[in-house]
Design a protein around this motif. Sequence first.
Motif, PDB file in Angstrom:
ATOM      1  N   LEU A   1       0.838  -1.193   0.000  1.00 16.26           N
ATOM      2  CA  LEU A   1       0.000   0.000   0.000  1.00 16.26           C
ATOM      3  C   LEU A   1       0.880   1.252   0.000  1.00 16.26           C
ATOM      4  O   LEU A   1       1.772   1.410   0.854  1.00 16.26           O
ATOM      5  N   LYS A   2       0.664   2.136  -0.964  1.00 14.93           N
ATOM      6  CA  LYS A   2       1.483   3.336  -1.117  1.00 14.93           C
ATOM      7  C   LYS A   2       1.467   4.207   0.144  1.00 14.93           C
ATOM      8  O   LYS A   2       2.504   4.713   0.592  1.00 14.93           O
ATOM      9  N   GLU A   3       0.304   4.384   0.703  1.00 16.95           N
ATOM     10  CA  GLU A   3       0.150   5.276   1.856  1.00 16.95           C
ATOM     11  C   GLU A   3       1.041   4.839   3.019  1.00 16.95           C
ATOM     12  O   GLU A   3       1.695   5.666   3.672  1.00 16.95           O
TER      13      GLU A   3
ATOM     14  N   LYS B   1      -3.159   2.517  -5.949  1.00 15.97           N
ATOM     15  CA  LYS B   1      -2.918   2.585  -4.507  1.00 15.97           C
ATOM     16  C   LYS B   1      -1.756   1.714  -4.043  1.00 15.97           C
ATOM     17  O   LYS B   1      -1.496   1.626  -2.841  1.00 15.97           O
TER      18      LYS B   1
ATOM     19  N   ASN C   1      -9.023  -1.476  -7.989  1.00 19.31           N
ATOM     20  CA  ASN C   1      -8.978  -0.152  -7.347  1.00 19.31           C
ATOM     21  C   ASN C   1     -10.180   0.070  -6.434  1.00 19.31           C
ATOM     22  O   ASN C   1     -10.062   0.703  -5.386  1.00 19.31           O
TER      23      ASN C   1
END
Length: 706
Positions: free
Chosen positions: A203-205, A226, A257
């Motif tokens: 997960l990018k976040e 994401k 997504n």
Amino acid sequence: MKKNLSIVIFILLSLVTTLSLKSYNDYMIENYLEIQTKKEIEHYKILYNSYRKLSEIIFKTKINRKEVREIFKTAFISDIEQKKIIRQKLHNHLKDSYALLKKYNIRQLHFHLPNNESFLRFHKPQKFGDNLTNIRATVKYVNKIKKPISGFEEGRIYSGYRFVFPLFEDNIHIGSVEVSFSALSMTTEFMKSFDVTSNFLILKEIANKKLFQDQKSHLLPTHFEKFYVEKEMIENLKKLDKLKTQHISPKTIDIVNQKALDKKSFSLYDNVKKEITTFIKVENPIDHNVVGLFLVISDAEYIFQTNKNFSFTIIFFIFCFALIIFYIYKSQIATDKLRQNNQQLSSIFEEAESGIALMNLNGDFLEANNACSILFCYSQEELKKLSCSKLSTPNEKNILQTFKKAFIEGAVSKSIQTFKTKSGRRITLELSLKLLPDKHLFIAVLNSLEDKLELEDLNRNLNQKVKDELHKNREKDRQMLHQAKLVQMGEMINMIAHQWRQPLNAISSRSASLKVKAILNKIDKHQIITDADSINEYSQHLSETIDDFRNFFKSNKEIKEIDFSQLLESVLGIIDISLISKNIILIKDLKSKEKFKTYPNELKQVILNLIKNSEDILLDKNIKNPFIKISTYKFKNNHILEVSDNGGGICDNILDKIFDPYFSTKLKKDGTGLGLYMSKTIIEDHCKGRLTVTNNKDGAVFKITL
């Protein structure tokens, strides 16, 4: 008009079948994808648990040892210089073990102080002292709760499957240690164990929030907005020759997504890449939020074949429907022609000058034309209740011998017989009998001899002898010509009687059966064969029904012991599909279980006729929520069966006429040919029971009492 209707029906059937099969095909694929998801999750759990057990063994045999704890126990209360010395001792003591453990895919051996400070990273010894409280929830959890925990978690340097254990010395908590495996090792082992392609997305976040800045360069963007993927993951797939370059379909990207942060794992069939991708949700062990996706890419041969079979099935059904509709169309044309011929024959029958009657072998009148009615002064309905033997006088044996001779020889011509009319007047008739080929029925031709007898009286007058003879010869010639026509007409009636067994009922039954199966989406090759067999059985039954009516007034019917349940099972086997196809609910309230003696075949015809009458009235009146109720019970010594419906009932002014012969409340329709008059005759004359009708709040109630 019929041709246009056939085309419309063909289009509707094809459309409904296509939509139904498409729905079923989608269901099968969806079900297969769910099974695939469960299977890959199970494989994932098996591999994960093997890593968990390995980490526990490493902790017990290599780390949680007296000498290790002795080195580490004072680290949390030491100053910077002392920590440096302890760190070096700890590293020297375990570096050989760490080098060995790396061969087992151990990525990280990491010691933490009780305040969550990083003390020693064996994979990055130079990076220490950073507080992990807000970065590593698992470290915070173990140092606070003092219990081990495991799961996937993003860290400062890399993400992996972490197994964190608390450390104690003399019951004093001195910190924690982490044994971890990389996502790369997990995917590599998964591919070896289960012969698939696997990948891991982060997960990018979470990655942007936790990684050291210099570590972010190891991540690459993916098709999914994401998530990142590690560079080494891509390089490993290339090395194993499992990296595919085809584009992922936009539909797959959109679905992933949308579902990315849902907690439910799922599988998708990518129609561009022709493969199944299972997305296993990987959650943080503390807050259980999704932090990554474990991808499993597997073969999609089953779905490919399913879609292929779907296409072939659609083509097959459309072809079958085309054949069926064409057959029905041709059969309907033949049926119309047969009906037209039948109407012409009926017109000839009624307009004939001679009396013509259809009789059974005992001489009972089954049908009679208007000329017959005039001869005997009885109505056509009244004649059907009589026989030649009852009307014959004075010697009944003479008429019986005539019928016997006609049966043996096949015909009797111009037999002189004396009969009595309704008023009791005696008349002399010339009777000719022709046995039909089925040897169950006679065609009788009756001509009055009253004029002939009058001529004989006139012959006594010599002056009129020549004129009388001439008149007599002319009359004889006319009768011979007329009688020849009647014989031809009798043969025509016989042909039509045989043809009645085929097109009308066969077409109606087949159409109803195929329509129901198509609506229920249960029609296939085997079902068509089954329906064809059923159609044959129905046709045989209808043929037997005609024979039953020809034997209608015979006294040698076989009495059997039976109950209402057995009778209804046979009857409903014929009519049930027709009711279902017309959305008519059949309610059964069967309380009578006792057996009784009766004529089963005749009783079945009556029950079938009553149910069919209810069906017709419900359809004619377009009743909403139509139903037919069949009730059986025993009252005193009587066995009772009731057939009722919600068709509104019978008008009071015709209720007492409903069983009269040739009385009808509806137009002539196709059916079994058994009217209420015949039904009442069967029940009351043959079965020695009663058939009555009343109205209730919903509709008519026909009651059979035996």
